[in-house]
Design a protein around this motif. Structure first.
Motif, PDB file in Angstrom:
ATOM      1  N   ARG A 171      -0.416 -21.523  20.389  1.00  0.00           N
ATOM      2  CA  ARG A 171      -1.356 -20.469  20.791  1.00  0.00           C
ATOM      3  C   ARG A 171      -0.905 -19.080  20.385  1.00  0.00           C
ATOM      4  N   SER A 172       0.394 -18.839  20.392  1.00  0.00           N
ATOM      5  CA  SER A 172       0.881 -17.494  20.068  1.00  0.00           C
ATOM      6  C   SER A 172       1.266 -17.339  18.605  1.00  0.00           C
ATOM      7  N   ALA A 173       1.086 -18.382  17.801  1.00  0.00           N
ATOM      8  CA  ALA A 173       1.511 -18.331  16.396  1.00  0.00           C
ATOM      9  C   ALA A 173       0.615 -17.422  15.564  1.00  0.00           C
ATOM     10  N   VAL A 174       1.243 -16.602  14.718  1.00  0.00           N
ATOM     11  CA  VAL A 174       0.530 -15.745  13.765  1.00  0.00           C
ATOM     12  C   VAL A 174       1.158 -15.959  12.395  1.00  0.00           C
ATOM     13  N   LEU A 175       0.342 -16.293  11.422  1.00  0.00           N
ATOM     14  CA  LEU A 175       0.808 -16.505  10.047  1.00  0.00           C
ATOM     15  C   LEU A 175       0.344 -15.352   9.170  1.00  0.00           C
ATOM     16  N   ARG A 176       1.287 -14.805   8.396  1.00  0.00           N
ATOM     17  CA  ARG A 176       0.955 -13.801   7.380  1.00  0.00           C
ATOM     18  C   ARG A 176       1.494 -14.278   6.040  1.00  0.00           C
ATOM     19  N   VAL A 177       0.702 -14.074   5.013  1.00  0.00           N
ATOM     20  CA  VAL A 177       1.046 -14.526   3.665  1.00  0.00           C
ATOM     21  C   VAL A 177       0.928 -13.351   2.698  1.00  0.00           C
ATOM     22  N   ALA A 178       1.878 -13.251   1.786  1.00  0.00           N
ATOM     23  CA  ALA A 178       1.836 -12.214   0.755  1.00  0.00           C
ATOM     24  C   ALA A 178       2.290 -12.818  -0.570  1.00  0.00           C
ATOM     25  N   GLU A 179       1.841 -12.225  -1.642  1.00  0.00           N
ATOM     26  CA  GLU A 179       2.212 -12.667  -2.992  1.00  0.00           C
ATOM     27  C   GLU A 179       2.933 -11.543  -3.719  1.00  0.00           C
ATOM     28  N   LYS A 180       4.011 -11.903  -4.381  1.00  0.00           N
ATOM     29  CA  LYS A 180       4.760 -10.894  -5.142  1.00  0.00           C
ATOM     30  C   LYS A 180       4.031 -10.565  -6.442  1.00  0.00           C
ATOM     31  N   LEU A 181       3.949  -9.308  -6.744  1.00  0.00           N
ATOM     32  CA  LEU A 181       3.245  -8.840  -7.941  1.00  0.00           C
ATOM     33  C   LEU A 181       4.208  -8.641  -9.104  1.00  0.00           C
ATOM     34  N   GLU A 182       3.656  -8.723 -10.279  1.00  0.00           N
ATOM     35  CA  GLU A 182       4.410  -8.397 -11.479  1.00  0.00           C
ATOM     36  C   GLU A 182       4.546  -6.875 -11.551  1.00  0.00           C
ATOM     37  N   VAL A 183       5.783  -6.391 -11.610  1.00  0.00           N
ATOM     38  CA  VAL A 183       6.006  -4.951 -11.687  1.00  0.00           C
ATOM     39  C   VAL A 183       6.117  -4.565 -13.158  1.00  0.00           C
ATOM     40  N   VAL A 184       5.189  -3.738 -13.595  1.00  0.00           N
ATOM     41  CA  VAL A 184       5.171  -3.321 -14.993  1.00  0.00           C
ATOM     42  C   VAL A 184       5.976  -2.039 -15.114  1.00  0.00           C
ATOM     43  N   ALA A 185       6.975  -2.084 -15.955  1.00  0.00           N
ATOM     44  CA  ALA A 185       7.846  -0.890 -16.151  1.00  0.00           C
ATOM     45  C   ALA A 185       7.097   0.200 -16.873  1.00  0.00           C
ATOM     46  N   LYS A 190       0.834  -1.199   0.000  1.00  0.00           N
ATOM     47  CA  LYS A 190       0.000   0.000   0.000  1.00  0.00           C
ATOM     48  C   LYS A 190       0.867   1.247   0.000  1.00  0.00           C
ATOM     49  N   ALA A 191       0.430   2.242  -0.728  1.00  0.00           N
ATOM     50  CA  ALA A 191       1.149   3.518  -0.726  1.00  0.00           C
ATOM     51  C   ALA A 191       1.082   4.134   0.661  1.00  0.00           C
ATOM     52  N   PRO A 192       2.123   4.826   1.082  1.00  0.00           N
ATOM     53  CA  PRO A 192       2.094   5.481   2.392  1.00  0.00           C
ATOM     54  C   PRO A 192       1.008   6.555   2.418  1.00  0.00           C
ATOM     55  N   PRO A 193       0.490   6.858   3.607  1.00  0.00           N
ATOM     56  CA  PRO A 193      -0.555   7.889   3.713  1.00  0.00           C
ATOM     57  C   PRO A 193      -0.081   9.212   3.113  1.00  0.00           C
ATOM     58  N   GLY A 194      -0.975   9.884   2.399  1.00  0.00           N
ATOM     59  CA  GLY A 194      -0.626  11.152   1.775  1.00  0.00           C
ATOM     60  C   GLY A 194      -0.600  12.293   2.773  1.00  0.00           C
ATOM     61  N   ASN A 195       0.032  13.356   2.368  1.00  0.00           N
ATOM     62  CA  ASN A 195       0.070  14.586   3.157  1.00  0.00           C
ATOM     63  C   ASN A 195      -0.673  15.654   2.367  1.00  0.00           C
ATOM     64  N   ARG A 196      -1.750  16.173   2.963  1.00  0.00           N
ATOM     65  CA  ARG A 196      -2.583  17.144   2.242  1.00  0.00           C
ATOM     66  C   ARG A 196      -1.815  18.397   1.845  1.00  0.00           C
ATOM     67  N   THR A 234       2.581   9.905  -6.954  1.00  0.00           N
ATOM     68  CA  THR A 234       2.025   8.867  -7.829  1.00  0.00           C
ATOM     69  C   THR A 234       3.075   7.836  -8.221  1.00  0.00           C
ATOM     70  N   SER A 235       4.230   7.886  -7.570  1.00  0.00           N
ATOM     71  CA  SER A 235       5.317   6.998  -7.968  1.00  0.00           C
ATOM     72  C   SER A 235       5.253   5.621  -7.325  1.00  0.00           C
ATOM     73  N   PHE A 236       4.408   5.439  -6.320  1.00  0.00           N
ATOM     74  CA  PHE A 236       4.379   4.154  -5.619  1.00  0.00           C
ATOM     75  C   PHE A 236       3.831   3.049  -6.518  1.00  0.00           C
ATOM     76  N   VAL A 237       4.564   1.962  -6.598  1.00  0.00           N
ATOM     77  CA  VAL A 237       4.129   0.783  -7.347  1.00  0.00           C
ATOM     78  C   VAL A 237       4.165  -0.400  -6.384  1.00  0.00           C
ATOM     79  N   PRO A 238       3.030  -1.013  -6.101  1.00  0.00           N
ATOM     80  CA  PRO A 238       3.030  -2.123  -5.143  1.00  0.00           C
ATOM     81  C   PRO A 238       3.839  -3.311  -5.655  1.00  0.00           C
ATOM     82  N   ALA A 239       4.592  -3.931  -4.751  1.00  0.00           N
ATOM     83  CA  ALA A 239       5.382  -5.113  -5.085  1.00  0.00           C
ATOM     84  C   ALA A 239       4.799  -6.374  -4.468  1.00  0.00           C
TER      85      ALA A 239
END
Length: 324
Positions: free
Chosen positions: A310-324, A271-277, A283-288
């Protein structure tokens, strides 16, 4: 704290034989989405429960790469997969996974099961457990770096307090550090039971069912000795570099310090970082990465039979195709 190869004595039909079932096995397999001809890295082999599950789903053209700091784990991996040409084994930290030539062609999936493994925790001689008396070591790689005893013998009071507070989240960190420094002037701290008893003598006992007074301090010292959080940050960067587009990253954490790093890493690349008003929109952020669901936890059936889940936490992410 990882109990990544925490064992259960039953296994679903068609999956692992009843040797043991590692923490969140089904969720990890679902998250990795193993392809028969893919290349997968288990960066924390332990005793191989997850690795065996991946290998069972690979065809003749698939590849399984195994890493671990612990020489005993590496020996076990060599025995478990002897003669299987699909498997390559490397002793080292997953922080350096991108330096291993076997990963250069890219990976379809990476698993990191963080912290200390059950075999390390359960063997008194490794020095991880306050419940079993043994040498005060705590090194995942016993051939590298300072042992816990060596560090406690030389670190100043402020450094010890900082480690207990930062990595163990121990509220009594200064009191414990002061006691350690005072005790070592009379007697070297060389055994886990010595340290656990010293901590218990200066930390007020809570309610009957509270955790052992030494829990947080042992966690903090272990994380410091093994550079666990620094390795995690480096390993996540290396994983992103080596994953192929569409490849999956699955990370199991066992305490909030680890999970916070993993969550922040995935979010920062998804996700792009929060904007500053007051500033122009960036507009340069490209999700990976794309987060696959949120934090997952072990099912009640698993935690009932394996308290270490009991304390285990699983997080999963998928790498995206970065279009030049």
């Amino acid at each position: 704290m990882r109990q990544g190869d925490g064992t259960r004595q039953s296994a679903p039909a068609g999956h692992l034989p009843p040797l043991h079932l590692p923490v969140m096995y089904a969720q990890v397999m679902e998250g990795l989405q193993v392809k028969a001809n893919g290349c997968y890295l288990d960066g924390t082999f332990g005793r191989g429960g997850h690795a065996r599950g991946v290998l069972q789903q690979l065809g003749p053209g698939g590849r399984l790469l195994l890493m671990d700091k612990d020489p005993e784990a590496i020996t076990h991996a060599g025995q478990m997969f002897a003669g299987d040409t699909r498997v390559a084994i490397h002793r080292g930290s997953f922080a350096d996974l991108a330096r291993w030539q076997q990963t250069a062609a890219g990976l379809d999936g990476i698993l990191l099961d963080l912290g200390v493994s059950s075999p390390q925790l359960d063997v008194a001689e490794r020095g991880f457990s306050f419940g079993k008396d043994g040498p005060l070591d705590m090194r995942m790689d016993p051939d590298s770096g300072q042992s816990a005893a060596q560090w406690l013998a030389s670190a100043d009071e402020g450094e010890i307090a900082d480690v207990l507070w930062t990595y163990g989240e121990e509220r009594m960190s200064r009191r414990i550090a002061r006691a350690i420094v005072a005790r070592r002037q009379e007697q070297a701290l060389t055994r886990t039971a010595q340290l656990a008893e010293l901590i218990a003598s200066v930390v007020p006992r809570g309610k009957k069912h509270d955790i052992n007074p030494a829990t947080r301090s042992f966690q903090g010292i272990r994380i410091h000795i093994n550079r666990e959080l620094a390795d995690l940050e480096a390993g996540l960067d290396a994983a992103l570099a080596r994953l192929k587009p569409g490849g999956r990253l699955a990370v199991i954490s066992f305490h909030s310090l680890e999970d916070r790093i993993v969550k922040r890493f995935i979010s920062s690349h998804a996700k792009a970082p929060p904007g500053n008003r007051r500033l122009p929109e960036d507009t340069s952020f490209v999700p990976a990465l794309k987060a696959i669901g949120g934090a997952q936890r072990a099912e009640p059936e698993e935690t009932a039979s394996n308290p270490r889940a009991r304390s285990a936490v699983l997080r999963v992410a998928e790498k995206l195709e970065v279009v030049a």
